[in-house]
Design an enzyme around this catalytic site. Sequence first.
Site, PDB file in Angstrom:
ATOM      1  N   LYS A  98       0.829  -1.204   0.000  1.00  0.00           N
ATOM      2  CA  LYS A  98       0.000   0.000   0.000  1.00  0.00           C
ATOM      3  C   LYS A  98       0.861   1.251   0.000  1.00  0.00           C
ATOM      4  CE  LYS A  98      -4.150  -1.667   2.350  1.00  0.00           C
ATOM      5  NZ  LYS A  98      -5.103  -1.473   1.251  1.00  0.00           N
ATOM      6  N   ARG A 123     -11.607 -10.383  -0.190  1.00  0.00           N
ATOM      7  CA  ARG A 123     -12.517 -11.282  -0.907  1.00  0.00           C
ATOM      8  C   ARG A 123     -12.054 -12.731  -0.801  1.00  0.00           C
ATOM      9  NH1 ARG A 123     -11.497  -8.009  -6.289  1.00  0.00           N
ATOM     10  NH2 ARG A 123     -11.281  -6.448  -4.654  1.00  0.00           N
TER      11      ARG A 123
HETATM   12 ZN   LIG Z   1      -6.199  -5.230   1.094  1.00  0.00          ZN
END
Ligand SMILES: [Zn+2]
Length: 172
Positions: free
Chosen positions: A81, A156
């Site tokens: 990130k 997910r």
């Molecule tokens: Zn993530």
Amino acid sequence: MNQKTYAEVIVKLAKQWKVPVERVDKSKLKNYQLLNAVSQGSEHDSELLIFTLKPKKTKAKAATAVVGKGLCYDSGGLIGKQDHMKSMKEDMAGSASVLATVLNLVKGGYDVKQTTYFLLPLAENMMGQNAMRADDLYTTGDGKQVEIAHTDAEGRLVLADAICYAKRILKT
Ligand SMILES: [Zn+2]
């Protein structure tokens, strides 16, 4: 808090609330490769905890499941990130909501209309030598193959395998 210490807290809370909870044994999670893959870069394995509430009055045959993901930390994995990592301990909020739902049902003395399973899949998406890689292939608990396109799309994966597990217990 990581998935191991979080699981320990959940077990402790369940005792306090007098609600049975199952901390699913690792041997039962072997075929849930998506759930396991997400924690491959972490020091600890993924966890799955399940609360079961049964209706007191009715004897409905149907059952339902509620799932909330618990990413104790989401670094984004190997793809990362970069500078968006702050507050990623909050990626466990879905599981916290499910936990709070169980607490409120129990404390409020509410009955459920049918047997309800509350699944809390816990993991930590970290960078590490064993972390999942883009292009990796994993098999879901119900046998579908999944290719990792981005290591930051771990939520997910965790949810998909928890839903596979829910499907299995709903059938029994
Ligand atoms: Zn993530």
